[in-house]
Design a protein around this motif. Structure first.
Motif, PDB file in Angstrom:
ATOM      1  N   HIS A   1     -13.714 -41.918 -28.263  1.00  0.00           N
ATOM      2  CA  HIS A   1     -14.809 -42.899 -28.168  1.00  0.00           C
ATOM      3  C   HIS A   1     -14.654 -44.020 -29.198  1.00  0.00           C
ATOM      4  O   HIS A   1     -15.543 -44.859 -29.311  1.00  0.00           O
ATOM      5  CB  HIS A   1     -16.157 -42.196 -28.301  1.00  0.00           C
ATOM      6  CG  HIS A   1     -16.526 -41.445 -27.055  1.00  0.00           C
ATOM      7  ND1 HIS A   1     -17.510 -41.856 -26.197  1.00  0.00           N
ATOM      8  CD2 HIS A   1     -15.999 -40.326 -26.509  1.00  0.00           C
ATOM      9  CE1 HIS A   1     -17.585 -41.006 -25.170  1.00  0.00           C
ATOM     10  NE2 HIS A   1     -16.680 -40.075 -25.341  1.00  0.00           N
ATOM     11  N   GLY A   2     -13.581 -43.983 -29.965  1.00  0.00           N
ATOM     12  CA  GLY A   2     -13.273 -45.131 -30.815  1.00  0.00           C
ATOM     13  C   GLY A   2     -13.691 -45.024 -32.275  1.00  0.00           C
ATOM     14  O   GLY A   2     -13.742 -46.033 -32.981  1.00  0.00           O
TER      15      GLY A   2
ATOM     16  N   PRO B   1      -7.628 -49.650 -26.138  1.00  0.00           N
ATOM     17  CA  PRO B   1      -8.936 -50.255 -25.883  1.00  0.00           C
ATOM     18  C   PRO B   1      -9.713 -49.483 -24.821  1.00  0.00           C
ATOM     19  O   PRO B   1      -9.131 -48.978 -23.866  1.00  0.00           O
ATOM     20  CB  PRO B   1      -8.580 -51.647 -25.359  1.00  0.00           C
ATOM     21  CG  PRO B   1      -7.176 -51.538 -24.873  1.00  0.00           C
ATOM     22  CD  PRO B   1      -6.512 -50.462 -25.667  1.00  0.00           C
ATOM     23  N   PRO B   2     -11.030 -49.372 -25.001  1.00  0.00           N
ATOM     24  CA  PRO B   2     -11.835 -48.666 -24.010  1.00  0.00           C
ATOM     25  C   PRO B   2     -11.901 -49.449 -22.713  1.00  0.00           C
ATOM     26  O   PRO B   2     -11.763 -50.668 -22.695  1.00  0.00           O
ATOM     27  CB  PRO B   2     -13.213 -48.606 -24.659  1.00  0.00           C
ATOM     28  CG  PRO B   2     -13.236 -49.720 -25.645  1.00  0.00           C
ATOM     29  CD  PRO B   2     -11.827 -49.915 -26.103  1.00  0.00           C
ATOM     30  N   VAL B   3     -12.097 -48.752 -21.622  1.00  0.00           N
ATOM     31  CA  VAL B   3     -12.254 -49.384 -20.316  1.00  0.00           C
ATOM     32  C   VAL B   3     -13.749 -49.601 -20.105  1.00  0.00           C
ATOM     33  O   VAL B   3     -14.551 -48.716 -20.349  1.00  0.00           O
ATOM     34  CB  VAL B   3     -11.677 -48.440 -19.241  1.00  0.00           C
ATOM     35  CG1 VAL B   3     -11.951 -48.960 -17.846  1.00  0.00           C
ATOM     36  CG2 VAL B   3     -10.179 -48.236 -19.482  1.00  0.00           C
ATOM     37  N   LYS B   4     -14.136 -50.821 -19.677  1.00  0.00           N
ATOM     38  CA  LYS B   4     -15.569 -51.128 -19.488  1.00  0.00           C
ATOM     39  C   LYS B   4     -16.019 -50.715 -18.091  1.00  0.00           C
ATOM     40  O   LYS B   4     -15.453 -51.180 -17.107  1.00  0.00           O
ATOM     41  CB  LYS B   4     -15.776 -52.635 -19.597  1.00  0.00           C
ATOM     42  CG  LYS B   4     -16.079 -53.135 -20.979  1.00  0.00           C
ATOM     43  CD  LYS B   4     -16.352 -54.640 -20.908  1.00  0.00           C
ATOM     44  CE  LYS B   4     -17.145 -55.132 -22.094  1.00  0.00           C
ATOM     45  NZ  LYS B   4     -17.538 -56.525 -21.956  1.00  0.00           N
TER      46      LYS B   4
ATOM     47  N   ASP C   1     -21.150 -47.891 -22.376  1.00  0.00           N
ATOM     48  CA  ASP C   1     -21.466 -48.562 -23.634  1.00  0.00           C
ATOM     49  C   ASP C   1     -22.983 -48.673 -23.715  1.00  0.00           C
ATOM     50  O   ASP C   1     -23.607 -49.219 -22.807  1.00  0.00           O
ATOM     51  CB  ASP C   1     -20.871 -49.983 -23.673  1.00  0.00           C
ATOM     52  CG  ASP C   1     -19.361 -49.953 -23.815  1.00  0.00           C
ATOM     53  OD1 ASP C   1     -18.844 -48.999 -24.424  1.00  0.00           O
ATOM     54  OD2 ASP C   1     -18.699 -50.877 -23.308  1.00  0.00           O
ATOM     55  N   ILE C   2     -23.558 -48.150 -24.778  1.00  0.00           N
ATOM     56  CA  ILE C   2     -25.003 -48.309 -24.964  1.00  0.00           C
ATOM     57  C   ILE C   2     -25.195 -49.616 -25.737  1.00  0.00           C
ATOM     58  O   ILE C   2     -24.556 -49.826 -26.770  1.00  0.00           O
ATOM     59  CB  ILE C   2     -25.601 -47.093 -25.696  1.00  0.00           C
ATOM     60  CG1 ILE C   2     -25.275 -45.827 -24.886  1.00  0.00           C
ATOM     61  CG2 ILE C   2     -27.110 -47.267 -25.884  1.00  0.00           C
ATOM     62  CD1 ILE C   2     -25.806 -44.535 -25.450  1.00  0.00           C
ATOM     63  N   VAL C   3     -26.025 -50.501 -25.194  1.00  0.00           N
ATOM     64  CA  VAL C   3     -26.065 -51.863 -25.743  1.00  0.00           C
ATOM     65  C   VAL C   3     -27.488 -52.313 -26.064  1.00  0.00           C
ATOM     66  O   VAL C   3     -28.455 -51.821 -25.495  1.00  0.00           O
ATOM     67  CB  VAL C   3     -25.412 -52.884 -24.768  1.00  0.00           C
ATOM     68  CG1 VAL C   3     -23.953 -52.536 -24.524  1.00  0.00           C
ATOM     69  CG2 VAL C   3     -26.171 -52.977 -23.449  1.00  0.00           C
TER      70      VAL C   3
ATOM     71  N   CYS D   1      -9.435 -44.535 -22.339  1.00  0.00           N
ATOM     72  CA  CYS D   1      -9.133 -45.623 -23.275  1.00  0.00           C
ATOM     73  C   CYS D   1      -7.671 -45.975 -23.139  1.00  0.00           C
ATOM     74  O   CYS D   1      -6.827 -45.096 -23.005  1.00  0.00           O
ATOM     75  CB  CYS D   1      -9.538 -45.314 -24.708  1.00  0.00           C
ATOM     76  SG  CYS D   1      -9.251 -43.679 -25.262  1.00  0.00           S
ATOM     77  N   GLY D   2      -7.436 -47.283 -23.164  1.00  0.00           N
ATOM     78  CA  GLY D   2      -6.083 -47.771 -22.923  1.00  0.00           C
ATOM     79  C   GLY D   2      -5.603 -47.206 -21.595  1.00  0.00           C
ATOM     80  O   GLY D   2      -6.322 -47.204 -20.608  1.00  0.00           O
TER      81      GLY D   2
END
Ligand code: GAL
Length: 621
Positions: free
Chosen positions: A344-345, A397-400, A444-446, A601-602
């Motif tokens: 999760h980064g 990088p995470p996938v959106k 993604d919680i925004v 991710c990636g």
């Protein structure tokens, strides 16, 4: 991602420190978090500093090659300080002092304590600010832990009056905004306003909301004072703070705006036991934690901070001491939690604590070492996780895919006015999150004002106050949208909008809510494989039925690309709503097998099995 550990050199003989440091390195740990509770050793008497212990600890750890996260010790003011300033403690809702003998015994609004906190922060920062071993600072410890954000003290009351004057300008404006003509609650000056506790029945919800906002601002201001000192005396070092699980006492977006990295403390088994999970889930996941607990917070706190820099500052390594029941993690879980944070980064994960302390409040709390310094089960898992991480390299990088809107004021409002038992914006968000994760989606919680470009699906579980930015972003958004009950149902002072709920969302949703009901357990709209429960909004307008029960009542509406959930976002109902929206958005929409969660991710897909504590990675085509 780096691995670290929370260490309390003041708890152990100095002769042991070098061996501890060596063993940390041998385990693959490169960071060590120290100092956050050490005030009584740093300043044993007013104004008399004794740096010996911390100096030697810093040297030992640094020499061993460990990078130090230094805490400011303001969560544990020493006895002499409380005796000098007895009114620095917070008062609880019943007006009782929250006295010395544990921790967090201070009121955020007390001017004298704020000066003391700045003084000790300055002292520690002057001492270690340019030490090459100190790479990062943690302010205080878990703001709000043990229910300490709200204080009903005279200092809080005075601060609140000033805050109100600043916010409303005139007391007439306040009376008008809050509707104080109701029950003759009008004030003639700000000095007449009291705190909202100790009223006969509930205080005005607008009064509570203002007090919640004020209390949150006091935390942010307290933290900012430390950040400013640390930036001045320790330039170039990251500043962080450790947030908690399922905790909404202050606005984390506001706090994180002053930090470089937002940390959080992950205790999946304790949280499962202490929070709202079914008895069945509590038994099934007793040794692994519900599969969405850790990830929900990873994705929430990543979205709270600029540049998305976040870490786990405390990771549960074994049984804790503070939940109703305290089981041990399944073998493999500590490693799984570690790798899930990585996927999760997270940029760092630090286990709490190095060694179980045989005395005081947390003597039953596991560490990586047992009290006798022999390895506890988590030590080997930490070592294995360190090897895994070395083999994995950067996460990519995470996938959106899906954005989930969460706002702290929304949760304050549903706490202040639940309208139906347990109707909470936080838990609505958790249920939506869980429904998304069950489909294997990246979430993604925004912040409600965050841009939504790049997502295929946006979910707004429960957002009573809607900003113009959110409206603009949703209107421009090209993906599918799901909006939940109570959204747009209030203005910024808790009033019902002139056009009724969903207020500014009316055009998007294609209707007005003309009646809202809340339902006791057992009342439901039953559909094919789903059951709408908890809440029921009656909608009138152009929106079309999307999910209709066997009795013809509509549980979910659709207008253009927007769905409106008229029942509470929970259970089989919200799962179905999200599946339908994901399908329309062209996203995966088949539930994963029980206990399985994924993260992309990636070019890697991680799969976490919460029933067997296993992790696998694949590179999908
Ligand atoms: C956290 C806290 C730590 C320790 C830990 C025990 O809430 O930050 O200091 O008390 O819990 O699980």
């Amino acid at each position: 991602m780096k691995l670290g550990v929370c260490y309390y050199p003041e708890h152990w003989p100095e002769a042991r420190w070098a061996e501890d440091a060596r063993l940390m390195r041998e385990t693959g740990l490169t960071r060590v978090r120290i100092g956050e509770f050490a005030w009584s050793r740093i300043e044993p008497e007013p104004g008399r500093f004794d740096w010996g212990l911390l100096d030697r600890a810093v040297e030992t750890l640094h020499t061993a090659g460990l990078e130090i996260i230094m805490g400011t010790p303001t969560a544990t003011p020493p006895k002499w300080l409380v005796d000098r300033m007895p009114d620095m403690v917070a008062l609880d809702r019943e007006g009782r002092p929250r006295g010395f003998g544990s921790r967090r015994h201070y009121c955020f609004s007390h001017g004298g304590y704020r000066e003391e906190a700045a003084r000790i922060t300055r002292a520690v920062a002057e001492r270690y600010g340019d030490h090459p071993g100190v790479v990062s600072w943690q302010t205080d410890n878990e703001y709000g832990c043990h229910d300490t954000v709200q204080s009903f003290s005279p200092s809080a009351r005075d601060g609140f009056r000033l805050w109100l004057a600043d916010c409303y300008g005139t007391v007439e404006a306040l009376n008008q905004a809050w509707g104080n003509v109701f029950w003759s609650m009008e004030y003639r000056s700000f000095e007449e306003v009291e705190l909202p506790n100790l009223t006969v029945t509930e205080a005005n919800p607008a009064h509570w909301l203002a007090f919640r906002r004020f209390s949150s601002d006091q935390v942010v201001r307290f933290n900012r004072a430390q950040v400013e000192i640390l930036r001045e005396l320790s330039p170039g070092r990251d500043i962080t703070h450790n947030a908690m699980g399922f905790y909404t006492g202050y606005d984390h977006y506001d706090l994180a705006a002053d930090l470089d990295v937002l940390g959080w403390d992950s205790y999946p088994l304790g949280f499962l036991e202490m929070f709202r999970f079914s008895e069945e889930d509590k038994r099934r996941f007793a040794h692994s934690g519900h599969p969405d607990i850790a990830a929900f917070h990873h994705d929430l706190y990543r979205g709270c901070v600029k540049d998305g820099r976040w870490s786990v500052l405390e990771q549960q390594p074994g049984p804790v001491n503070w939940a109703r029941h305290n089981p041990a993690p399944l073998p493999g879980m500590v490693r799984l939690w570690t790798l899930e944070a990585y996927a999760h980064g997270a940029e760092m994960l630090s286990y709490f604590r190095w060694r179980q302390f045989p005395k005081a409040q947390e003597q039953m709390h596991a560490g990586l070492l047992r009290p006798d310094a022999t390895p506890a089960p988590a030590l080997a898992e930490a070592r294995q996780a360190a090897d895994d991480l070395a083999a994995l390299g950067a996460a990519g990088p995470p996938v959106k895919q899906a954005a989930l809107v969460f706002d702290y004021a929304a949760e304050w409002m549903t706490q202040i006015q639940p309208q139906g038992e347990g109707k909470s914006a936080l838990w609505a968000a958790f249920h939506c999150y869980s429904a998304l994760r069950r489909l294997g989606l990246n979430v993604d919680i925004v912040h409600p004002d965050a841009p939504l470009d790049g997502y295929a699906l946006a979910v707004v579980p429960c957002q009573p106050i809607v900003s113009d930015t959110l409206i603009t972003n949703l209107e421009a958004f090209e993906g599918e949208v799901v909006i939940g009950p109570r959204s747009g149902s209030r203005d910024s002072d808790f009033g019902i909008p002139a056009n009724l709920a969903p207020g500014k969302l009316e055009a998007l949703i294609g209707g007005r809510v003309v009646l809202s009901e809340s339902w006791r357990p057992g009342l439901a709209i039953e559909g094919d494989g789903w059951k709408g429960t908890g809440w029921f909004d009656h909608l009138e307008g152009e929106a079309q039925p999307d999910m209709t029960g066997s009795d013809d009542r509509v549980a979910c509406w659709k207008h253009g690309r927007t769905r409106y959930a008229a029942c509470w976002p929970e259970g089989s109902f919200i799962k179905r709503v999200i599946e339908r929206a994901a399908a329309d958005a062209g996203l995966p929409h088949t539930p994963l097998p029980d206990g399985i969660r994924q993260r992309r991710c990636g070019d890697r897909l991680f799969t976490f099995d919460y029933l067997t504590a296993s992790v696998s990675t694949a590179t999908p085509e």
